[in-house]
Scaffold this motif. Structure first.
Motif, PDB file in Angstrom:
ATOM      1  N   PHE A 176       1.954   4.864   5.735  1.00  0.00           N
ATOM      2  CA  PHE A 176       2.735   4.325   4.614  1.00  0.00           C
ATOM      3  C   PHE A 176       2.248   2.962   4.206  1.00  0.00           C
ATOM      4  N   ILE A 177       2.152   2.186   5.305  1.00  0.00           N
ATOM      5  CA  ILE A 177       1.774   0.693   5.155  1.00  0.00           C
ATOM      6  C   ILE A 177       0.242   0.817   4.660  1.00  0.00           C
ATOM      7  N   ASP A 178      -0.526   1.424   5.256  1.00  0.00           N
ATOM      8  CA  ASP A 178      -1.848   1.542   4.913  1.00  0.00           C
ATOM      9  C   ASP A 178      -2.167   1.780   3.574  1.00  0.00           C
ATOM     10  N   ASP A 179      -1.338   3.240   2.969  1.00  0.00           N
ATOM     11  CA  ASP A 179      -1.564   3.382   1.638  1.00  0.00           C
ATOM     12  C   ASP A 179      -0.832   2.282   0.743  1.00  0.00           C
ATOM     13  N   TYR A 180       0.141   1.572   1.158  1.00  0.00           N
ATOM     14  CA  TYR A 180       0.762   0.618   0.280  1.00  0.00           C
ATOM     15  C   TYR A 180      -0.290  -0.380  -0.087  1.00  0.00           C
ATOM     16  N   ILE A 181      -0.722  -0.901   0.944  1.00  0.00           N
ATOM     17  CA  ILE A 181      -1.781  -1.866   0.728  1.00  0.00           C
ATOM     18  C   ILE A 181      -2.889  -1.487  -0.144  1.00  0.00           C
ATOM     19  N   LYS A 182      -3.420  -0.243   0.092  1.00  0.00           N
ATOM     20  CA  LYS A 182      -4.286   0.195  -0.774  1.00  0.00           C
ATOM     21  C   LYS A 182      -4.085   0.257  -2.203  1.00  0.00           C
ATOM     22  N   VAL A 183      -3.014   0.848  -2.594  1.00  0.00           N
ATOM     23  CA  VAL A 183      -2.644   1.018  -3.902  1.00  0.00           C
ATOM     24  C   VAL A 183      -2.327  -0.336  -4.629  1.00  0.00           C
ATOM     25  N   VAL A 184      -1.521  -1.341  -3.902  1.00  0.00           N
ATOM     26  CA  VAL A 184      -1.341  -2.470  -4.388  1.00  0.00           C
ATOM     27  C   VAL A 184      -2.557  -3.499  -4.655  1.00  0.00           C
ATOM     28  N   LYS A 185      -3.265  -3.283  -3.516  1.00  0.00           N
ATOM     29  CA  LYS A 185      -4.645  -4.076  -3.652  1.00  0.00           C
ATOM     30  C   LYS A 185      -5.662  -3.371  -4.480  1.00  0.00           C
ATOM     31  N   LYS A 186      -5.343  -2.105  -4.795  1.00  0.00           N
ATOM     32  CA  LYS A 186      -6.591  -1.460  -5.528  1.00  0.00           C
ATOM     33  C   LYS A 186      -7.707  -1.451  -4.939  1.00  0.00           C
ATOM     34  N   ARG A 187      -7.645  -1.050  -3.732  1.00  0.00           N
ATOM     35  CA  ARG A 187      -8.912  -0.814  -2.898  1.00  0.00           C
ATOM     36  C   ARG A 187      -8.773   0.256  -1.781  1.00  0.00           C
ATOM     37  N   ASN A 188      -9.840   0.782  -1.129  1.00  0.00           N
ATOM     38  CA  ASN A 188      -9.685   1.758  -0.365  1.00  0.00           C
ATOM     39  C   ASN A 188      -9.835   1.638   1.034  1.00  0.00           C
ATOM     40  N   LEU A 189      -9.320   0.121   1.463  1.00  0.00           N
ATOM     41  CA  LEU A 189      -9.559  -0.135   2.695  1.00  0.00           C
ATOM     42  C   LEU A 189      -8.284  -0.178   3.651  1.00  0.00           C
TER      43      LEU A 189
END
Length: 324
Positions: free
Chosen positions: A95-108
């Motif tokens: 969830f933390i990983d996904d949240y960072i991805k969608v908030v920062k709009k990057r696939n990292l």
């Protein structure tokens, strides 16, 4: 409550939670613009998936958690606690990983070190529980239930490799519409059957139901992705249930797809780096990794690959059952 009733009720409850939440949560994810960003290095056909709601793994987790808590409270079943811990623990990392991805709009998302460190922490807690309450013995397949007891130091190494490998294998398997979902439904059915009489049936059955409900919206063309929230949770469940049942070696058989997916990535990366260093130009073993992308690039459709991997898993689960 009889075992069969427990299994049926767990499947129905988790399925109901999942299938009810999907049409509610998906529009919310869309409204919040929690859409998947597709890497440019991936298959070109996947670029059309950009923007598809992700983090749908929350729905799977909701079905499993609600169902598990009901049986823990009503039937005072605490045996499923360690499996639930691993499921939720790895689900939170995802969830933390996904949240960072969608908030920062990057696939990292999380860095490799951050993700690995969190996985080590969750695995360490589970390892301590295993040593203290379950033991270090494991069943050897096709020996009629013969168990070997490992030295604690060897068991710790074995557990960390098996858990981290399984979790990341599940993560790599989540690359096509319905792939990780369909494969894990079959694995969950296997563990539901072999856990009969152990008190662990409710959580495995809960995964069957939750994944069935989610699959209706995740099958091609997917209306929602599970994201790392879901895939890491699935890996955590499979690893945990296998160890608690003293069947970690069976993971190699029933979750072979997880294994081959992560191995394909390791082979691809290792060979690319080696050939780049030796020849000045990186070379590849597969057209694209993980393995499911290799088959896509070879001309197979998503649905063909998903169907093939699911059938292979079903056959391997039957073989695994024979190995009890």
């Amino acid at each position: 409550m009889s075992t069969s009733t427990t299994i049926i009720m767990a499947i129905i409850i988790s399925f109901a939670v999942s299938v009810i939440l999907c049409p509610i949560v998906i529009p919310i994810l869309k409204k919040m613009k929690f859409g998947q960003y597709i890497r440019e290095v991936g298959p070109k056909s996947h670029q059309s998936k950009t923007g598809t709601p992700t983090m749908g793994g929350m729905i799977i987790l909701a079905g499993v958690i609600v169902t598990s808590l009901i049986f823990m409270i009503v039937e005072k079943n605490t045996k499923i606690a360690p499996v639930l811990f691993m499921t939720v623990g790895f689900g939170l990392i995802g969830f933390i990983d996904d949240y960072i991805k969608v908030v920062k709009k990057r696939n990292l998302g999380l860095t490799e070190i951050q993700k690995f460190s969190l996985q080590i922490v969750v695995t360490a807690v589970f390892c301590v529980y295993m040593i203290k309450y379950i033991g270090t013995s494991t069943i050897i397949p096709f020996t009629g239930g013969y168990e070997i007891t490992m030295p604690t130091w060897l068991f710790v190494i074995f557990l960390f490799i098996a858990v981290i490998g399984t979790v990341n294998g599940a993560n790599f398997t989540d690359g096509l519409d319905g792939l990780a979902t369909s494969v894990t439904i079959i694995i969950a059915v296997f563990f539901t059957m072999v856990s009969i009489g152990t008190g662990l049936e409710p959580i495995s059955a809960a995964f069957v139901g939750a994944l069935m409900g989610f699959f209706l919206y995740n099958v091609y063309p997917a209306r929602v992705f599970m994201g790392d929230t879901g895939s890491l949770a699935l890996g955590g469940y499979v690893a945990a249930i296998a160890f608690v049942l003293k069947m970690p070696i069976f993971i190699v058989i029933v979750a072979f797809i997880y294994l081959i997916e992560v191995i394909s990535v390791m082979m691809q990366v290792t060979w690319f780096k080696y050939t780049k260093k030796k020849y000045g130009e990186g070379r590849r073993i597969f057209k694209m990794a993980p393995l499911h992308h290799h088959f896509q690039e070879s001309g197979y459709t998503e649905t063909q690959v998903v169907a093939a991997f699911a059938v292979i898993t079903a056959i391997l689960c039957l073989i695994g059952y024979l190995g009890l």
